[in-house]
Design a protein around this motif. Sequence first.
Motif, mmCIF file in Angstrom:
data_model
loop_
_atom_site.group_PDB
_atom_site.id
_atom_site.type_symbol
_atom_site.label_atom_id
_atom_site.label_comp_id
_atom_site.label_asym_id
_atom_site.label_seq_id
_atom_site.Cartn_x
_atom_site.Cartn_y
_atom_site.Cartn_z
ATOM 1 N N ASP A 40 0.562 -1.647 -0.306
ATOM 2 C CA ASP A 40 -0.221 0.086 0.082
ATOM 3 C C ASP A 40 1.273 1.356 0.103
ATOM 4 N N ARG A 41 0.543 1.999 -0.768
ATOM 5 C CA ARG A 41 1.791 3.387 -1.060
ATOM 6 C C ARG A 41 1.694 4.033 0.230
ATOM 7 N N ILE A 42 0.109 4.279 1.198
ATOM 8 C CA ILE A 42 0.438 5.117 2.251
ATOM 9 C C ILE A 42 0.828 4.260 3.571
ATOM 10 N N TYR A 45 4.934 4.458 3.241
ATOM 11 C CA TYR A 45 5.269 5.371 4.116
ATOM 12 C C TYR A 45 5.452 5.520 5.087
ATOM 13 N N TYR A 95 6.343 9.097 -0.065
ATOM 14 C CA TYR A 95 5.549 10.235 0.405
ATOM 15 C C TYR A 95 5.404 10.718 -1.260
ATOM 16 N N ILE A 98 2.875 8.938 -3.296
ATOM 17 C CA ILE A 98 1.638 8.910 -2.866
ATOM 18 C C ILE A 98 0.674 10.213 -4.085
ATOM 19 N N ARG A 133 -4.631 15.965 0.350
ATOM 20 C CA ARG A 133 -3.746 15.476 1.478
ATOM 21 C C ARG A 133 -4.584 15.431 2.809
ATOM 22 N N SER A 134 -4.609 14.245 3.321
ATOM 23 C CA SER A 134 -5.148 14.133 4.385
ATOM 24 C C SER A 134 -4.765 14.348 6.318
ATOM 25 N N LEU A 137 -2.363 11.961 6.738
ATOM 26 C CA LEU A 137 -0.948 11.527 6.690
ATOM 27 C C LEU A 137 0.143 12.388 7.424
#
Length: 152
Positions: A40-42, A45, A95, A98, A133-134, A137
């Motif tokens: 998973d990308r996130i 990171y 990063y 993402i 952007r979250s 994150l």
Amino acid sequence: MSHTELLKRLGWWKITTQVPQWFNEGIALMLDNRFVSNPDRIGKYIDYMDEWLYYTRGGQEILELENIQSVKGFFNGNQQYVMLAYMTSGLEVSYWLIFAGNNGFEIFLDQMNQGSSFSESYHRTEQTSHFKRSKRLPVNPLRLPDSDKTDK
């Protein structure tokens, strides 16, 4: 394989003169899953953030990207230094990916091949992302202004 692919797509001269070593190694880390294997990308990171925090002793011994732009700068130290260089690269590139999205790497390569600088291509690719952007994150500490990296 990623080093060979970058060489094929951008050419020796661009790789040697324009692409920072931290990016070259960071892309390789995204493919070989040597230190972090989260698909998973996130998640990747966040896992790199954990590794980076370990090697920086909780963010106390930061290695800036500008210090690992060249091959010499990247590999110019003991094993701890080189591992920190890898974790720093992995943190930044994971990063970036993402926000770059599924086609970001291709877009980045196209922009460089059309004559844009590494910096322009890198930042432009990230800014065209559809990823929002979250608050969940974690902020990339490598991107904090220098004034925020030191105790006041």
